[in-house]
Design an enzyme around this catalytic site. Structure first.
Site, PDB file in Angstrom:
ATOM      1  N   HIS A   1       0.834  -1.205   0.000  1.00  0.00           N
ATOM      2  CA  HIS A   1       0.000   0.000   0.000  1.00  0.00           C
ATOM      3  C   HIS A   1       0.868   1.255   0.000  1.00  0.00           C
ATOM      4  O   HIS A   1       0.614   2.199  -0.763  1.00  0.00           O
ATOM      5  CB  HIS A   1      -0.920  -0.011   1.223  1.00  0.00           C
ATOM      6  CG  HIS A   1      -1.702   1.255   1.395  1.00  0.00           C
ATOM      7  ND1 HIS A   1      -2.962   1.439   0.855  1.00  0.00           N
ATOM      8  CD2 HIS A   1      -1.411   2.409   2.063  1.00  0.00           C
ATOM      9  CE1 HIS A   1      -3.407   2.634   1.169  1.00  0.00           C
ATOM     10  NE2 HIS A   1      -2.488   3.247   1.909  1.00  0.00           N
ATOM     11  N   GLU A   2       1.894   1.281   0.838  1.00  0.00           N
ATOM     12  CA  GLU A   2       2.761   2.452   0.909  1.00  0.00           C
ATOM     13  C   GLU A   2       3.540   2.641  -0.387  1.00  0.00           C
ATOM     14  O   GLU A   2       3.754   3.775  -0.833  1.00  0.00           O
ATOM     15  CB  GLU A   2       3.707   2.348   2.102  1.00  0.00           C
ATOM     16  CG  GLU A   2       3.011   2.283   3.455  1.00  0.00           C
ATOM     17  CD  GLU A   2       2.009   3.402   3.674  1.00  0.00           C
ATOM     18  OE1 GLU A   2       2.191   4.505   3.098  1.00  0.00           O
ATOM     19  OE2 GLU A   2       1.030   3.187   4.426  1.00  0.00           O
TER      20      GLU A   2
ATOM     21  N   HIS B   1       1.607   4.498  -2.905  1.00  0.00           N
ATOM     22  CA  HIS B   1       1.715   5.961  -2.832  1.00  0.00           C
ATOM     23  C   HIS B   1       2.956   6.450  -3.579  1.00  0.00           C
ATOM     24  O   HIS B   1       2.925   7.510  -4.228  1.00  0.00           O
ATOM     25  CB  HIS B   1       1.784   6.411  -1.377  1.00  0.00           C
ATOM     26  CG  HIS B   1       0.486   6.298  -0.648  1.00  0.00           C
ATOM     27  ND1 HIS B   1      -0.702   6.792  -1.156  1.00  0.00           N
ATOM     28  CD2 HIS B   1       0.187   5.766   0.569  1.00  0.00           C
ATOM     29  CE1 HIS B   1      -1.679   6.560  -0.293  1.00  0.00           C
ATOM     30  NE2 HIS B   1      -1.172   5.935   0.763  1.00  0.00           N
TER      31      HIS B   1
END
Length: 228
Positions: A100-101, A104
């Site tokens: 998920h990170e 980004h």
């Protein structure tokens, strides 16, 4: 002069209670899948490094930071930062959060409009969020209707941060799940569901944050109208 709690105060209380429930659900879901090893036995740091490299982000470092669920991507210095557990442990939760990170970081690389907008709005919106309650309360106590509405306007502007955050977070989770599935890092159906549940639980906190901000704004508008 209305010094009451406002027409939406009960809703705010209900959302506060719900926030505790959601945080508990996130902790339980993360904890459950944090004890389940992923099929490739890869730590969060290894998953992040692999995903970054495959997306042309070899220069983006993966750092370990202290705390519980303090994972984040910092667009200022282009770093993926994982909490100690997610950095070191080869669990389903660590894998999902790390991906998920990195999602980004990929958004930053492709200049996703919502992410760019959120970055540009961060400083002015934080100032608006800090000064809005001061302006609002000062307007009430000084009986200055114009100042009350200035506080409402500042808070409405600041609330945009919560609104813009939603598509940014949802897209990062989508990118994470697609990558994990395409690379076979979520081998079993149960593992895929586990990663999805972890990311969904985290997304609920952002949805609730927006709902809370909206309820507060509506409550401020109600009080402002009563003081006109």
């Amino acid at each position: 002069m209305d010094f009451g709690f406002g027409p939406y105060f009960p809703l705010i209380i209900a959302l506060m209670v719900l926030s505790f429930v959601v945080q508990g659900y996130l902790s339980r879901t993360y904890g459950k899948w944090g004890q389940v090893r992923n099929s490739r036995n890869l730590t969060g740091a290894q998953v992040a490094r692999m995903m970054l490299d495959e997306n042309g982000l070899q220069s983006v470092p993966v750092n370990m930071v202290p705390g519980f669920l303090t994972d984040h991507y910092d667009p200022r210095n282009k770093t993926v930062n994982l909490s100690e557990a997610n950095f070191n442990i080869p669990s389903i939760s660590a894998m999902a959060v790390a991906a998920h990170e990195v999602g980004h970081a990929i958004q930053d690389k492709v200049r996703m409009p919502a992410l760019v907008l959120r970055g540009q709005m961060a400083v002015p919106l934080s100032l608006g969020m800090n000064f809005a309650p001061l302006m609002f309360m000062a307007g009430i106590f000084l009986n200055l209707t114009g100042l009350i509405w200035v506080g409402v306007a500042l808070f409405a502007f600041a609330m945009l941060f919560h609104l813009v955050t939603l598509p940014v977070e949802f897209d990062a989770s989508r990118r994470a799940l697609v990558y994990l599935q395409q690379r076979g890092l979520c081998g079993a159906v149960e593992a895929q569901n586990g990663a999805r549940k972890v990311l969904t639980a985290a997304a609920l906190t952002y949805v609730l944050g927006f709902a809370m901000a909206l309820a507060q704004l509506l409550n401020m508008i109600g009080i402002a109208r009563n003081n006109d």
